[in-house]
Design an enzyme around this catalytic site. Structure first.
Site, PDB file in Angstrom:
ATOM      1  N   ASP A 225       0.809  -1.223   0.000  1.00 31.08           N
ATOM      2  CA  ASP A 225       0.000   0.000   0.000  1.00 31.08           C
ATOM      3  C   ASP A 225       0.841   1.271   0.000  1.00 31.08           C
ATOM      4  O   ASP A 225       1.982   1.283   0.465  1.00 31.08           O
ATOM      5  CB  ASP A 225      -0.889   0.041   1.251  1.00 31.08           C
ATOM      6  CG  ASP A 225      -2.095  -0.882   1.144  1.00 31.08           C
ATOM      7  OD1 ASP A 225      -2.079  -1.794   0.289  1.00 31.08           O
ATOM      8  OD2 ASP A 225      -3.043  -0.699   1.935  1.00 31.08           O
ATOM      9  N   ASP A 226       0.218   2.323  -0.475  1.00 33.77           N
ATOM     10  CA  ASP A 226       0.637   3.730  -0.312  1.00 33.77           C
ATOM     11  C   ASP A 226       1.690   4.217  -1.305  1.00 33.77           C
ATOM     12  O   ASP A 226       2.029   5.390  -1.311  1.00 33.77           O
ATOM     13  CB  ASP A 226       1.147   4.032   1.113  1.00 33.77           C
ATOM     14  CG  ASP A 226       0.065   3.882   2.167  1.00 33.77           C
ATOM     15  OD1 ASP A 226      -1.077   3.529   1.808  1.00 33.77           O
ATOM     16  OD2 ASP A 226       0.363   4.106   3.352  1.00 33.77           O
TER      17      ASP A 226
ATOM     18  N   HIS B 299      -6.072   3.176  -4.250  1.00 37.35           N
ATOM     19  CA  HIS B 299      -5.984   3.458  -2.809  1.00 37.35           C
ATOM     20  C   HIS B 299      -6.243   4.957  -2.555  1.00 37.35           C
ATOM     21  O   HIS B 299      -5.701   5.505  -1.594  1.00 37.35           O
ATOM     22  CB  HIS B 299      -4.614   3.016  -2.294  1.00 37.35           C
ATOM     23  CG  HIS B 299      -4.484   2.900  -0.800  1.00 37.35           C
ATOM     24  ND1 HIS B 299      -5.418   2.279  -0.001  1.00 37.35           N
ATOM     25  CD2 HIS B 299      -3.509   3.330   0.051  1.00 37.35           C
ATOM     26  CE1 HIS B 299      -5.024   2.330   1.265  1.00 37.35           C
ATOM     27  NE2 HIS B 299      -3.880   2.981   1.330  1.00 37.35           N
TER      28      HIS B 299
ATOM     29  N   HIS C 149      -4.979   9.807  -0.074  1.00 37.04           N
ATOM     30  CA  HIS C 149      -4.986   8.996   1.138  1.00 37.04           C
ATOM     31  C   HIS C 149      -5.762   9.622   2.300  1.00 37.04           C
ATOM     32  O   HIS C 149      -5.315   9.618   3.455  1.00 37.04           O
ATOM     33  CB  HIS C 149      -3.544   8.695   1.590  1.00 37.04           C
ATOM     34  CG  HIS C 149      -3.416   7.417   2.370  1.00 37.04           C
ATOM     35  ND1 HIS C 149      -3.548   7.365   3.748  1.00 37.04           N
ATOM     36  CD2 HIS C 149      -3.175   6.150   1.981  1.00 37.04           C
ATOM     37  CE1 HIS C 149      -3.385   6.121   4.149  1.00 37.04           C
ATOM     38  NE2 HIS C 149      -3.168   5.363   3.107  1.00 37.04           N
TER      39      HIS C 149
ATOM     40  N   TYR D   6      -6.727   3.461   5.711  1.00 33.39           N
ATOM     41  CA  TYR D   6      -7.025   3.141   7.120  1.00 33.39           C
ATOM     42  C   TYR D   6      -8.115   2.066   7.245  1.00 33.39           C
ATOM     43  O   TYR D   6      -8.644   1.847   8.330  1.00 33.39           O
ATOM     44  CB  TYR D   6      -7.433   4.390   7.909  1.00 33.39           C
ATOM     45  CG  TYR D   6      -6.572   5.592   7.596  1.00 33.39           C
ATOM     46  CD1 TYR D   6      -5.253   5.655   8.034  1.00 33.39           C
ATOM     47  CD2 TYR D   6      -7.065   6.640   6.817  1.00 33.39           C
ATOM     48  CE1 TYR D   6      -4.447   6.726   7.716  1.00 33.39           C
ATOM     49  CE2 TYR D   6      -6.267   7.720   6.483  1.00 33.39           C
ATOM     50  CZ  TYR D   6      -4.960   7.763   6.939  1.00 33.39           C
ATOM     51  OH  TYR D   6      -4.154   8.829   6.606  1.00 33.39           O
TER      52      TYR D   6
ATOM     53  N   HIS E  44       3.616  -2.134   3.446  1.00 25.26           N
ATOM     54  CA  HIS E  44       3.712  -0.826   2.781  1.00 25.26           C
ATOM     55  C   HIS E  44       5.047  -0.707   2.049  1.00 25.26           C
ATOM     56  O   HIS E  44       6.101  -0.756   2.695  1.00 25.26           O
ATOM     57  CB  HIS E  44       3.583   0.292   3.821  1.00 25.26           C
ATOM     58  CG  HIS E  44       2.225   0.342   4.461  1.00 25.26           C
ATOM     59  ND1 HIS E  44       1.883  -0.459   5.527  1.00 25.26           N
ATOM     60  CD2 HIS E  44       1.131   1.075   4.162  1.00 25.26           C
ATOM     61  CE1 HIS E  44       0.617  -0.214   5.862  1.00 25.26           C
ATOM     62  NE2 HIS E  44       0.137   0.713   5.055  1.00 25.26           N
TER      63      HIS E  44
HETATM   64 NI    NI Z   1      -2.731   3.364   3.060  1.00 20.63          NI
END
Ligand code: NI
Length: 190
Positions: A4-5, A54, A58, A95, A145
Site C-alpha cells: 500500500d501507499d 488506494h 490517502h 485506514y 507498505h
Molecule cells: Ni494506506
C-alpha cells in the site's frame, strides 16, 4: 501480498526483488504517487503485478462528501490508466475506513486484509518478516507498505520464507479467479 501507499522511493527495488523470486503482488497505489512515478507503474503492469486504487491523497473517506469520495477514486483511476493503459478493478480505502455510504460511492470491489503487520509503526525488517510468516495461510491477503524502507529490505528473506513453506504469491485477481468480484462487496478478511 499487497503493498500500500506507493509507489515510493523503494518500489523499483521491490519490483526487482519480486522478479527474482517469481512473485506477483498487488499494489494499492495512491493516485498522487502514481502520477509522479508513471514509469514505475508501467513496470508493475508489464511484470504482471496488479494495481489497485488506494485514493488520490490517502484521506479518511468517511470524512469526505459523496462528491469528494468519487473524486478521490476517479482521479486515481485516471492516473493509473494514464501510466499503464489499464483501469484498476479493485479498491482499498485508506485506514480500512469504510461504511455503507463510502462503499456505495466507491462503487468498486473493496479488498481488506487478514491482519496488519504494522510495518509502518515498528519499521523493523526482522519484525516484518516474522509477522508476515505468522499471518500467512492459504488464500490470505497480507498488507505491508512499499513506502517503508525496512519493509522492502525485509522482502528477500520474507519471500524466501513463504516460498519455502510452499506458498505461491499471486495477485488479488488471480487469488479470486473464477469468482467475480462485485462492487459494494468486501473481500480479503480472514
Ligand atoms: Ni494506506
Amino acid at each position: 501480498m499487497t503493498f500500500d501507499d506507493g509507489p515510493g522511493p523503494y518500489t523499483a527495488r521491490l519490483l526487482a526483488i519480486m522478479k527474482r523470486h517469481s512473485a506477483r503482488g498487488t499494489f494499492f497505489v495512491v493516485g498522487r504517487n502514481a502520477a509522479a512515478n508513471p514509469q514505475v507503474l508501467s513496470q508493475m503492469a508489464a511484470e504482471h503485478h496488479e494495481i489497485g486504487n488506494h485514493t488520490y491523497d490517502h484521506p479518511d473517506l468517511a470524512r469526505l462528501s459523496n462528491m469528494g469520495i468519487r473524486s478521490e477514486v476517479q482521479r486515481t483511476q485516471q492516473a493509473v490508466h494514464q501510466a499503464t493503459g489499464r483501469w484498476p478493478t479493485i479498491m482499498r480505502p485508506p485506514y480500512g475506513s469504510l461504511n455503507s455510504r463510502v462503499n456505495r460511492e466507491v462503487g468498486m470491489p473493496v479488498i481488506m486484509w487478514r491482519g496488519d503487520t504494522q510495518d509502518w509503526l515498528y519499521r523493523s525488517s526482522g519484525r516484518v518478516q516474522r509477522r508476515v510468516l505468522k499471518l500467512a495461510k492459504r488464500n490470505a491477503v497480507i498488507l505491508v507498505h512499499d513506502v517503508q524502507k525496512t519493509t522492502v529490505s525485509a522482502m528477500p528473506a520474507t519471500l524466501n520464507g513463504l516460498i519455502r513453506r510452499g506458498y505461491t504469491l499471486v495477485t488479488i485477481s488471480e487469488l479470486y479467479a473464477g469468482s467475480r468480484l462485485l462492487p459494494g462487496h468486501v473481500y480479503g478478511w480472514g
